[in-house]
Motif scaffolding. Structure first.
Motif, PDB file in Angstrom:
ATOM      1  N   HIS A  36      54.122  52.392  60.264  1.00  0.00           N
ATOM      2  CA  HIS A  36      54.429  52.268  61.596  1.00  0.00           C
ATOM      3  C   HIS A  36      53.302  53.831  62.098  1.00  0.00           C
ATOM      4  N   PRO A  37      52.360  54.138  62.886  1.00  0.00           N
ATOM      5  CA  PRO A  37      51.485  54.609  62.898  1.00  0.00           C
ATOM      6  C   PRO A  37      52.381  56.015  63.646  1.00  0.00           C
ATOM      7  N   GLY A  38      53.627  55.301  64.369  1.00  0.00           N
ATOM      8  CA  GLY A  38      54.039  56.541  65.332  1.00  0.00           C
ATOM      9  C   GLY A  38      55.166  57.317  64.474  1.00  0.00           C
ATOM     10  N   TRP A  39      55.263  57.203  62.569  1.00  0.00           N
ATOM     11  CA  TRP A  39      55.809  57.876  61.897  1.00  0.00           C
ATOM     12  C   TRP A  39      55.372  59.421  61.298  1.00  0.00           C
ATOM     13  N   LEU A  40      55.839  60.615  61.511  1.00  0.00           N
ATOM     14  CA  LEU A  40      55.311  61.263  61.254  1.00  0.00           C
ATOM     15  C   LEU A  40      55.814  61.937  60.513  1.00  0.00           C
ATOM     16  N   ARG A  41      55.198  62.341  59.158  1.00  0.00           N
ATOM     17  CA  ARG A  41      55.985  63.157  57.638  1.00  0.00           C
ATOM     18  C   ARG A  41      55.688  64.656  57.820  1.00  0.00           C
ATOM     19  N   GLY A  42      57.242  65.331  57.210  1.00  0.00           N
ATOM     20  CA  GLY A  42      57.459  66.705  56.855  1.00  0.00           C
ATOM     21  C   GLY A  42      57.065  67.066  55.903  1.00  0.00           C
ATOM     22  N   PRO A  43      56.915  68.807  55.772  1.00  0.00           N
ATOM     23  CA  PRO A  43      56.851  69.054  54.239  1.00  0.00           C
ATOM     24  C   PRO A  43      57.743  69.035  53.094  1.00  0.00           C
ATOM     25  N   ASP A  44      59.143  68.860  54.272  1.00  0.00           N
ATOM     26  CA  ASP A  44      60.655  68.264  53.591  1.00  0.00           C
ATOM     27  C   ASP A  44      60.803  67.479  52.763  1.00  0.00           C
ATOM     28  N   GLY A  45      59.700  66.277  53.276  1.00  0.00           N
ATOM     29  CA  GLY A  45      59.682  64.353  52.990  1.00  0.00           C
ATOM     30  C   GLY A  45      60.542  64.218  53.908  1.00  0.00           C
ATOM     31  N   ARG A  46      60.752  65.057  55.521  1.00  0.00           N
ATOM     32  CA  ARG A  46      61.421  63.771  56.127  1.00  0.00           C
ATOM     33  C   ARG A  46      60.548  63.001  56.228  1.00  0.00           C
ATOM     34  N   ALA A  47      60.403  62.025  57.402  1.00  0.00           N
ATOM     35  CA  ALA A  47      59.406  61.192  58.278  1.00  0.00           C
ATOM     36  C   ALA A  47      60.587  60.972  59.482  1.00  0.00           C
ATOM     37  N   ARG A  48      59.802  61.300  60.351  1.00  0.00           N
ATOM     38  CA  ARG A  48      60.466  60.627  62.135  1.00  0.00           C
ATOM     39  C   ARG A  48      59.909  60.350  62.769  1.00  0.00           C
ATOM     40  N   ARG A  49      59.741  59.308  64.474  1.00  0.00           N
ATOM     41  CA  ARG A  49      59.951  58.977  64.886  1.00  0.00           C
ATOM     42  C   ARG A  49      60.729  58.931  66.127  1.00  0.00           C
ATOM     43  N   VAL A  50      60.381  58.605  66.842  1.00  0.00           N
ATOM     44  CA  VAL A  50      60.920  58.894  68.591  1.00  0.00           C
ATOM     45  C   VAL A  50      60.724  56.936  69.175  1.00  0.00           C
ATOM     46  N   ALA A  96      55.506  48.277  70.845  1.00  0.00           N
ATOM     47  CA  ALA A  96      55.043  47.204  69.871  1.00  0.00           C
ATOM     48  C   ALA A  96      53.340  46.741  70.218  1.00  0.00           C
ATOM     49  N   LEU A  97      53.184  45.986  71.591  1.00  0.00           N
ATOM     50  CA  LEU A  97      51.982  45.443  71.934  1.00  0.00           C
ATOM     51  C   LEU A  97      51.033  47.135  72.173  1.00  0.00           C
ATOM     52  N   GLY A  98      51.212  47.830  72.641  1.00  0.00           N
ATOM     53  CA  GLY A  98      50.147  49.250  72.725  1.00  0.00           C
ATOM     54  C   GLY A  98      49.689  49.469  71.470  1.00  0.00           C
ATOM     55  N   THR A  99      50.833  50.061  70.031  1.00  0.00           N
ATOM     56  CA  THR A  99      50.361  49.908  69.093  1.00  0.00           C
ATOM     57  C   THR A  99      49.238  49.019  68.504  1.00  0.00           C
ATOM     58  N   ALA A 100      49.912  48.049  68.315  1.00  0.00           N
ATOM     59  CA  ALA A 100      49.125  46.586  68.030  1.00  0.00           C
ATOM     60  C   ALA A 100      47.609  47.078  68.096  1.00  0.00           C
ATOM     61  N   ILE A 101      47.441  47.378  69.453  1.00  0.00           N
ATOM     62  CA  ILE A 101      46.079  46.841  70.084  1.00  0.00           C
ATOM     63  C   ILE A 101      45.097  48.253  69.911  1.00  0.00           C
ATOM     64  N   THR A 102      46.168  49.264  69.363  1.00  0.00           N
ATOM     65  CA  THR A 102      44.912  50.416  68.440  1.00  0.00           C
ATOM     66  C   THR A 102      45.148  50.218  67.165  1.00  0.00           C
ATOM     67  N   ALA A 120      43.086  51.681  59.074  1.00  0.00           N
ATOM     68  CA  ALA A 120      44.562  51.522  58.989  1.00  0.00           C
ATOM     69  C   ALA A 120      44.715  53.487  59.399  1.00  0.00           C
ATOM     70  N   ALA A 121      43.703  53.986  58.600  1.00  0.00           N
ATOM     71  CA  ALA A 121      43.657  55.377  58.461  1.00  0.00           C
ATOM     72  C   ALA A 121      43.150  56.315  60.438  1.00  0.00           C
ATOM     73  N   THR A 122      41.781  55.410  60.315  1.00  0.00           N
ATOM     74  CA  THR A 122      41.800  56.092  61.662  1.00  0.00           C
ATOM     75  C   THR A 122      42.475  55.144  63.137  1.00  0.00           C
ATOM     76  N   ALA A 123      43.112  53.838  62.765  1.00  0.00           N
ATOM     77  CA  ALA A 123      44.532  53.693  64.094  1.00  0.00           C
ATOM     78  C   ALA A 123      45.190  54.796  63.741  1.00  0.00           C
ATOM     79  N   ARG A 124      45.164  55.320  62.707  1.00  0.00           N
ATOM     80  CA  ARG A 124      47.018  56.137  63.053  1.00  0.00           C
ATOM     81  C   ARG A 124      46.563  57.275  63.305  1.00  0.00           C
ATOM     82  N   ASP A 125      44.972  57.625  63.149  1.00  0.00           N
ATOM     83  CA  ASP A 125      44.739  58.889  63.977  1.00  0.00           C
ATOM     84  C   ASP A 125      44.881  58.894  65.721  1.00  0.00           C
ATOM     85  N   ASN A 126      43.582  57.373  65.982  1.00  0.00           N
ATOM     86  CA  ASN A 126      44.135  57.242  67.479  1.00  0.00           C
ATOM     87  C   ASN A 126      45.263  56.900  68.264  1.00  0.00           C
TER      88      ASN A 126
END
Length: 267
Positions: A5-19, A91-97, A103-109
């Motif tokens: 899911h493009p909402g995951w953000l990875r930190g330098p400590d190896g953890r990934a976060r999302r709300v 989920a629907l908004g994410t799928a539209i994007t 995938a990389a472009t979708a994640r950035d958008n």
């Protein structure tokens, strides 16, 4: 662990976060490497009621049956866990994007869109942004989409946001099959977007468009000795026949395998 899911953000400590929104709350979800191997998923309510946390499903490839050419490399990667997106609108908004682009472009958008118009939350692993609410999307002028290079998705997001404001409560109580039909009835939403939406909400990947380019690509790299058909319909028929009753598991695990091998990390 599958972080598709493009909402995951990875930190330098190896953890990934999302709300994530879940029922009447917003949750911080943090995935961390565990000392003994694998990963842990920690959920902390940030806003609202705490009675219904997001659901996490674990899929163990050890239970796969079928052609060992496909099953063996999936089993070698071990179990994966995937957090469901509880909010159908998100989920629907994410799928539209994710429509019709890499995938990389979708994640950035997606991330630019969230940071520009979503709500920022501070988590134990760093800041994260929610997907913009439907009311916010409907209030955005054309120029806001143009500035984020998202003009192509503007009408689809507006149609989905409008539908979400009237149908969200009904969507939340539907089965996967019912939701697939309901979402596809929204203007500008086709079978791929509907299937990706419902799979994100339910983790039932038999409802995902399992013959799409991502599955075809990773199946070819996963099991190059198989004579995979190039046309989507023929591939879909073969994939479905090979997977049998485990169509969801085969599809989800193959996409997870692709994420892991594309990024070079398990998280």
């Amino acid at each position: 662990m599958m972080l598709d899911h493009p909402g995951w953000l990875r930190g330098p400590d190896g953890r990934a976060r999302r709300v994530l929104r879940s029922a009447n709350a917003v949750w911080s979800v943090i995935c961390s490497p565990a000392p003994e191997g694998g990963h842990t998923v920690d959920m902390v309510p940030l806003v609202g009621s705490t009675d219904r946390a997001p659901l996490v499903d674990t899929i163990d490839p050890e239970n796969l049956t079928g052609d060992p050419t496909v099953c063996a490399p999936l089993q070698a990667d071990g179990p994966i866990a995937r957090v469901r997106t509880a909010d159908v609108w998100e989920a629907l908004g994410t799928a539209i994007t994710r429509q019709v682009i890499k995938a990389a472009t979708a994640r950035d958008n997606y991330r630019r869109f969230c940071e520009a118009h979503g709500q920022r939350y501070d988590t134990a692993a760093g800041p994260a942004w929610s997907f913009p609410a439907p009311e916010v999307v409907l209030d955005l002028p054309d120029e806001a989409f143009d500035a984020l290079r998202m003009k192509f998705f503007r009408d689809g997001l507006r149609a989905a946001a409008d539908a979400a404001l009237t149908a969200a409560s009904n969507w939340a109580s539907m089965t996967g099959d019912q939701l697939l039909d309901a979402v596809q009835s929204v203007r500008r939403i086709g079978p791929w977007t509907a299937g990706a939406t419902v799979a994100d909400v339910t983790n039932d990947y038999s409802l995902y468009p399992f013959a799409d380019l991502a599955v075809r690509t990773w199946a070819g790299k996963l099991a190059p000795s198989v004579d995979w058909p190039k046309p989507e319909p023929e591939f879909g028929r073969l994939w479905q026949a090979m997977a049998g009753a485990q169509l969801s598991e085969w599809t989800l695990l193959t996409l997870a395998w692709g994420v892991r091998h594309a990024t070079g990390v398990a998280l």
